[in-house]
Write a protein that holds these residues in place. Structure first.
Motif, short mmCIF file in Angstrom:
data_model
loop_
_atom_site.label_atom_id
_atom_site.label_comp_id
_atom_site.label_asym_id
_atom_site.label_seq_id
_atom_site.Cartn_x
_atom_site.Cartn_y
_atom_site.Cartn_z
N ILE A 47 16.00 31.49 49.05
CA ILE A 47 16.52 32.01 47.79
C ILE A 47 16.08 31.08 46.67
CG2 ILE A 47 18.58 32.64 46.49
CD1 ILE A 47 19.99 32.95 49.24
N LYS A 48 15.42 31.65 45.65
CA LYS A 48 14.96 30.85 44.52
C LYS A 48 15.16 31.65 43.25
CE LYS A 48 10.96 28.33 42.84
NZ LYS A 48 9.52 28.10 43.00
N ASP A 49 15.90 31.10 42.31
CA ASP A 49 16.18 31.75 41.02
C ASP A 49 16.77 33.15 41.19
OD1 ASP A 49 15.15 29.51 39.74
OD2 ASP A 49 13.12 30.33 39.69
N GLY A 50 17.67 33.31 42.14
CA GLY A 50 18.33 34.59 42.34
C GLY A 50 17.45 35.66 42.97
N GLU A 51 16.33 35.26 43.56
CA GLU A 51 15.44 36.19 44.25
C GLU A 51 15.20 35.71 45.66
OE1 GLU A 51 12.01 36.10 41.66
OE2 GLU A 51 12.68 37.93 40.65
N LEU A 52 14.90 36.66 46.56
CA LEU A 52 14.65 36.33 47.96
C LEU A 52 13.15 36.32 48.23
CD1 LEU A 52 17.28 38.64 49.70
CD2 LEU A 52 17.49 36.22 49.20
N PHE A 53 12.70 35.34 49.02
CA PHE A 53 11.30 35.25 49.37
C PHE A 53 11.16 35.05 50.88
CE2 PHE A 53 11.48 33.97 44.96
CZ PHE A 53 10.44 34.71 44.41
N LEU A 54 10.23 35.78 51.48
CA LEU A 54 9.93 35.67 52.91
C LEU A 54 8.78 34.68 53.07
CD1 LEU A 54 10.37 36.65 55.81
CD2 LEU A 54 8.83 38.53 55.33
N ILE A 55 9.05 33.59 53.75
CA ILE A 55 8.06 32.53 53.93
C ILE A 55 7.73 32.41 55.42
CG2 ILE A 55 7.62 30.06 53.63
CD1 ILE A 55 9.63 30.22 51.27
N GLY A 56 6.47 32.20 55.73
CA GLY A 56 6.06 31.98 57.12
C GLY A 56 5.74 33.25 57.88
N CYS A 57 5.79 34.39 57.23
CA CYS A 57 5.40 35.65 57.87
C CYS A 57 3.88 35.74 57.74
CB CYS A 57 6.07 36.83 57.17
SG CYS A 57 5.45 38.42 57.73
#
Length: 153
Positions: A47-57
């Motif tokens: 979670i960064k700045d109120g947004e979700l990010f998928l990392i490592g996919c």
């Protein structure tokens, strides 16, 4: 229809809640996903700045990828969810030591969606317990099949 599954997630974590999120992808990624070139095992959600990010996919580019696009296999992908759901997730992750892990990628209405889970890490003894339970279920199934055929020994 399931595209890719993160089987390690259920082994490494206690799953508390599950959510569905849209995934922002580019054209070459969609083509690669349709060809089965996706790996989710090392993925996690941040979670960064109120947004979700998928990392490592990891999405491996096809050989026939366009010449004007430089495909990046481990690119960070943005996840789409309602703001209220994200705020709720932020609260739980920050307060209670939960983490967000991707469970699988699947198609829904022609779009790629990700199931993400609010999870807590398992201790080593919990993992051993999970293995014992899985082995017993497998053995029980074999015994039941063996008994139903009427064979002995």
């Amino acid at each position: 229809m399931s595209i890719a599954e993160n089987r390690r997630a259920r082994y490494d974590y206690h799953i508390e809640e599950q959510f569905e999120a849209g995934v922002v992808l580019s054209g070459w990624e969609i083509k690669a996903i349709r060809a089965g070139q996706v790996q989710l095992t090392d993925g996690y959600v941040m979670i960064k700045d109120g947004e979700l990010f998928l990392i490592g996919c990891r999405i491996n580019a096809l050989r026939s990828a366009s010449t004007h696009v430089t495909p990046e296999a481990d690119r960070t992908k943005k996840l789409l969810m309602h703001k209220a759901e994200i705020k709720r997730l932020v609260g739980k992750v920050e307060q209670r030591g939960f983490t967000l892990v991707p469970l699988n990628l699947h198609y829904k209405g022609g779009r790629v969606k990700a199931d993400i889970a609010l999870a807590k890490g398992k201790a080593q003894h919990d993992k051993r317990e999970t293995e014992k339970k899985r082995d017993w279920e497998r053995e029980k199934g074999q015994l039941m099949r063996h008994a139903s055929t009427g064979r002995k020994g």
